[in-house]
Design a protein around this motif. Structure first.
Motif, PDB file in Angstrom:
ATOM      1  N   UNK A   1      17.342  -0.237  14.454  1.00 28.50           N
ATOM      2  CA  UNK A   1      15.894  -0.136  14.279  1.00 28.50           C
ATOM      3  C   UNK A   1      15.442   1.312  14.123  1.00 28.50           C
ATOM      4  N   UNK A   2      16.103   2.223  14.817  1.00 29.18           N
ATOM      5  CA  UNK A   2      15.709   3.633  14.761  1.00 29.18           C
ATOM      6  C   UNK A   2      15.971   4.271  13.397  1.00 29.18           C
ATOM      7  N   UNK A   3      16.646   3.538  12.518  1.00 30.87           N
ATOM      8  CA  UNK A   3      16.909   4.042  11.172  1.00 30.87           C
ATOM      9  C   UNK A   3      16.120   3.255  10.126  1.00 30.87           C
ATOM     10  N   UNK A   4      15.025   2.675  10.536  1.00 32.16           N
ATOM     11  CA  UNK A   4      14.153   1.950   9.613  1.00 32.16           C
ATOM     12  C   UNK A   4      12.726   2.469   9.736  1.00 32.16           C
ATOM     13  N   UNK A   5      11.980   2.369   8.656  1.00 32.09           N
ATOM     14  CA  UNK A   5      10.567   2.748   8.671  1.00 32.09           C
ATOM     15  C   UNK A   5       9.846   1.963   7.585  1.00 32.09           C
ATOM     16  N   UNK A   6       8.532   1.896   7.715  1.00 31.48           N
ATOM     17  CA  UNK A   6       7.714   1.276   6.677  1.00 31.48           C
ATOM     18  C   UNK A   6       7.146   2.367   5.791  1.00 31.48           C
ATOM     19  N   UNK A   7       7.351   2.228   4.479  1.00 27.32           N
ATOM     20  CA  UNK A   7       6.898   3.254   3.547  1.00 27.32           C
ATOM     21  C   UNK A   7       5.396   3.472   3.700  1.00 27.32           C
ATOM     22  N   UNK A   8       5.012   4.732   3.877  1.00 25.24           N
ATOM     23  CA  UNK A   8       3.615   5.040   4.097  1.00 25.24           C
ATOM     24  C   UNK A   8       3.170   4.812   5.518  1.00 25.24           C
ATOM     25  N   UNK A   9       4.133   4.507   6.420  1.00 27.63           N
ATOM     26  CA  UNK A   9       3.801   4.256   7.812  1.00 27.63           C
ATOM     27  C   UNK A   9       3.372   5.528   8.525  1.00 27.63           C
ATOM     28  N   UNK A  10       2.814   5.365   9.710  1.00 27.89           N
ATOM     29  CA  UNK A  10       2.310   6.502  10.478  1.00 27.89           C
ATOM     30  C   UNK A  10       3.442   7.481  10.769  1.00 27.89           C
ATOM     31  N   UNK A  11       3.246   8.758  10.471  1.00 23.68           N
ATOM     32  CA  UNK A  11       4.312   9.739  10.702  1.00 23.68           C
ATOM     33  C   UNK A  11       4.441  10.090  12.178  1.00 23.68           C
ATOM     34  N   UNK A  12       5.651  10.424  12.574  1.00 16.95           N
ATOM     35  CA  UNK A  12       5.916  10.925  13.916  1.00 16.95           C
ATOM     36  C   UNK A  12       5.650  12.428  13.978  1.00 16.95           C
ATOM     37  N   UNK A  13       5.898  13.102  12.870  1.00 14.97           N
ATOM     38  CA  UNK A  13       5.758  14.560  12.807  1.00 14.97           C
ATOM     39  C   UNK A  13       4.288  14.930  12.647  1.00 14.97           C
ATOM     40  N   UNK A  14       3.797  15.797  13.515  1.00  8.85           N
ATOM     41  CA  UNK A  14       2.404  16.209  13.466  1.00  8.85           C
ATOM     42  C   UNK A  14       2.290  17.576  12.789  1.00  8.85           C
ATOM     43  N   UNK A  15       2.442  17.542  11.461  1.00  3.44           N
ATOM     44  CA  UNK A  15       2.223  18.719  10.622  1.00  3.44           C
ATOM     45  C   UNK A  15       1.330  18.279   9.471  1.00  3.44           C
ATOM     46  N   UNK A  16       0.551  19.199   8.889  1.00  4.20           N
ATOM     47  CA  UNK A  16      -0.445  18.786   7.882  1.00  4.20           C
ATOM     48  C   UNK A  16       0.122  17.957   6.740  1.00  4.20           C
ATOM     49  N   UNK A  17       1.297  18.306   6.228  1.00  3.59           N
ATOM     50  CA  UNK A  17       1.842  17.587   5.077  1.00  3.59           C
ATOM     51  C   UNK A  17       2.000  16.103   5.368  1.00  3.59           C
ATOM     52  N   UNK A  18       2.319  15.748   6.611  1.00  2.17           N
ATOM     53  CA  UNK A  18       2.628  14.353   6.935  1.00  2.17           C
ATOM     54  C   UNK A  18       1.369  13.548   7.261  1.00  2.17           C
ATOM     55  N   UNK A  19       0.219  14.217   7.229  1.00  3.31           N
ATOM     56  CA  UNK A  19      -1.052  13.505   7.294  1.00  3.31           C
ATOM     57  C   UNK A  19      -1.603  13.233   5.896  1.00  3.31           C
ATOM     58  N   UNK A  20      -0.943  13.780   4.892  1.00  2.00           N
ATOM     59  CA  UNK A  20      -1.297  13.517   3.494  1.00  2.00           C
ATOM     60  C   UNK A  20      -0.714  12.156   3.116  1.00  2.00           C
ATOM     61  N   UNK A  21      -1.451  11.288   2.400  1.00  2.00           N
ATOM     62  CA  UNK A  21      -0.956   9.927   2.125  1.00  2.00           C
ATOM     63  C   UNK A  21       0.359   9.936   1.345  1.00  2.00           C
ATOM     64  N   UNK A  22       1.402   9.409   1.960  1.00  2.09           N
ATOM     65  CA  UNK A  22       2.751   9.512   1.391  1.00  2.09           C
ATOM     66  C   UNK A  22       2.880   8.759   0.073  1.00  2.09           C
ATOM     67  N   UNK A  23       2.294   7.565  -0.027  1.00  3.03           N
ATOM     68  CA  UNK A  23       2.413   6.783  -1.259  1.00  3.03           C
ATOM     69  C   UNK A  23       1.664   7.488  -2.394  1.00  3.03           C
ATOM     70  N   UNK A  24       0.491   8.030  -2.098  1.00  2.00           N
ATOM     71  CA  UNK A  24      -0.238   8.798  -3.108  1.00  2.00           C
ATOM     72  C   UNK A  24       0.594   9.973  -3.595  1.00  2.00           C
ATOM     73  N   UNK A  25       1.264  10.642  -2.670  1.00  4.74           N
ATOM     74  CA  UNK A  25       2.079  11.798  -3.024  1.00  4.74           C
ATOM     75  C   UNK A  25       3.193  11.401  -3.976  1.00  4.74           C
ATOM     76  N   UNK A  26       3.817  10.253  -3.744  1.00  5.62           N
ATOM     77  CA  UNK A  26       4.890   9.836  -4.636  1.00  5.62           C
ATOM     78  C   UNK A  26       4.360   9.489  -6.030  1.00  5.62           C
ATOM     79  N   UNK A  27       3.172   8.917  -6.103  1.00  4.46           N
ATOM     80  CA  UNK A  27       2.560   8.696  -7.421  1.00  4.46           C
ATOM     81  C   UNK A  27       2.320  10.027  -8.112  1.00  4.46           C
ATOM     82  N   UNK A  28       1.920  11.017  -7.342  1.00  3.55           N
ATOM     83  CA  UNK A  28       1.590  12.319  -7.931  1.00  3.55           C
ATOM     84  C   UNK A  28       2.817  13.069  -8.435  1.00  3.55           C
ATOM     85  N   UNK A  29       3.947  12.957  -7.727  1.00  2.85           N
ATOM     86  CA  UNK A  29       5.126  13.672  -8.225  1.00  2.85           C
ATOM     87  C   UNK A  29       5.569  13.099  -9.571  1.00  2.85           C
TER      88      UNK A  29
END
Length: 388
Positions: A208-236
């Motif tokens: 379980x510790x090696x699974x995540x839901x795409x766009x799920x709430x980040x554990x890391x509290x840095x500005x980049x990880x508060x940016x919407x991950x799915x939106x970011x992938x569309x943008x790249x």
């Protein structure tokens, strides 16, 4: 960190050590020399990926707490677009330097294991079609085959989609690349060098510790990880088309001042229709690019102020990315048309650019369905599930 800080300056006559930071311009020169090789191989080889690492591309999405750069999205996207001016496939593979933002949703101890050998880790994945997995104590037994694992040939970590169902997002199971079989079936016209093969997993357990839901709430509290991950992938992905469009405009502009054509007609630069259509294409491109980056920088500035990203802001990120990709493709087709008969030859650079740009617009993150979701947000009715 800004985009320019990836351009590690070295003396012109110096040869940097094999593990030294590499200027982006040196990487671009290597990409230009080898893009035909990427097409022939149907992937960007590991030694080229190693050069991307030396330029800092694969630490751009790595948290600072693990030695990464956690680069602001606009800065990274400009780098992707710059690579795409040289080769779309190389840019697509390099764009997955952003994919480590997904991994920020894993437990911190798991992330520490991923980055134990350094911040320059390449993560690629294929979520669909999501496959059922058998629940076992503390994890899942995974079997199945998944499509479109772009960049998998150069990755250290591979993710596959399990579970899901109607209205339920699949979970991504992360494996060391050695535990996943790559089925080399990437036989396409356009972005041939991305190595977007199938992945196959047979009877592999994932905790379980090696699974995540795409766009799920980040554990890391840095500005980049508060940016919407799915939106970011569309943008790249959209950034690839922005770079391709810039290259197309440069090519046709250079063609315009050439010799008189074989028919004796005036140079393209001397024809009013050519100048008008070129200017219109330039205006379309610059407008789409400006809105794209304005939306990105506005949302990231809000994050830095401590604000939460609203649904309307996230929708604007998706809409401006889709618009950028689609407008860029239109601009590329206009450049191809303006280039005349010279562009029909298979080795003309616009041939490759046109094909690559069409593949970008086919990506689900940039499809016409985004307009429906964005329109729903604009009029205040519920968008389709999972949007934005």
């Amino acid at each position: 960190m800004s985009a320019t800080t990836l351009l590690h300056p070295v003396p012109r006559d110096a040869t940097p050590p094999a593990d030294a930071p590499l200027p982006l311009e040196a990487v671009l020169a290597e990409v230009a020399a080898r893009r035909t090789e990427f097409t022939t191989l149907r992937h960007v080889p590991r030694d080229m990926v190693a050069q991307f690492k030396r330029a800092g591309i694969y630490r751009a999405g790595t948290p600072r707490c693990f030695g990464g750069d956690a680069m602001a999205p606009a800065d990274f996207l400009k780098i992707v677009a710059r690579i795409a001016e040289v080769d779309g496939s190389a840019a697509w593979v390099a764009s997955f330097g952003s994919a480590n933002t997904y991994l920020a949703a894993l437990p911190k101890a798991t992330q520490a294991l991923i980055y134990a050998n350094g911040p320059d880790q390449v993560f690629a994945g294929a979520l669909y079609p999501a496959q059922p997995a058998a629940r076992q104590d503390g994890g899942w037994l995974v079997n199945g085959q998944w499509k479109f694992a772009s960049g998998c040939m150069g990755a250290e970590w591979l993710g596959v989609g399990i579970g899901g169902g109607p209205g339920v997002k699949p979970v991504t199971a992360v494996f060391p690349a050695a535990r996943v079989e790559i089925v080399e079936d990437w036989d396409v016209v356009g972005l041939e060098g991305t190595g977007s093969h199938d992945l196959r997993v047979s009877g592999q357990f994932v905790a379980d510790d090696w699974t995540f839901q795409r766009g799920g709430a980040p554990i890391i509290d840095e500005p980049l990880y508060r940016y919407p991950a799915v939106c970011y992938q569309a943008q790249v992905h959209a950034s690839v088309n922005l770079g391709l469009a810039q290259a197309a405009l440069d090519i046709v502009n250079e063609m315009s001042g050439g010799k008189v054509t074989t028919t004796g007609a005036p140079r393209m630069a001397d024809r009013s229709y050519f100048r008008i259509e070129l200017a219109q294409a330039e205006a379309q491109y610059r407008g789409a690019r400006a809105w794209f980056f304005d939306a990105i920088e506005s949302v990231y500035a809000a994050i830095l102020r401590g604000d939460d990203v609203t649904a309307a802001q996230a929708s604007t990120l998706r809409l401006s990315a889709t618009n950028a990709a689609q407008v860029a493709a239109d601009v590329i087709r206009a450049a191809y048309r303006l280039g005349g008969m010279a562009t029909i030859y298979s080795k003309h650079p616009l041939q490759r650019i046109v094909r690559d740009s069409m593949v970008v617009t086919q990506h689900a993150f940039l499809s016409s369905g985004v307009y429906d979701g964005a329109g729903a947000v604009l009029v205040g009715v519920p968008p389709f599930p999972g949007y934005p």
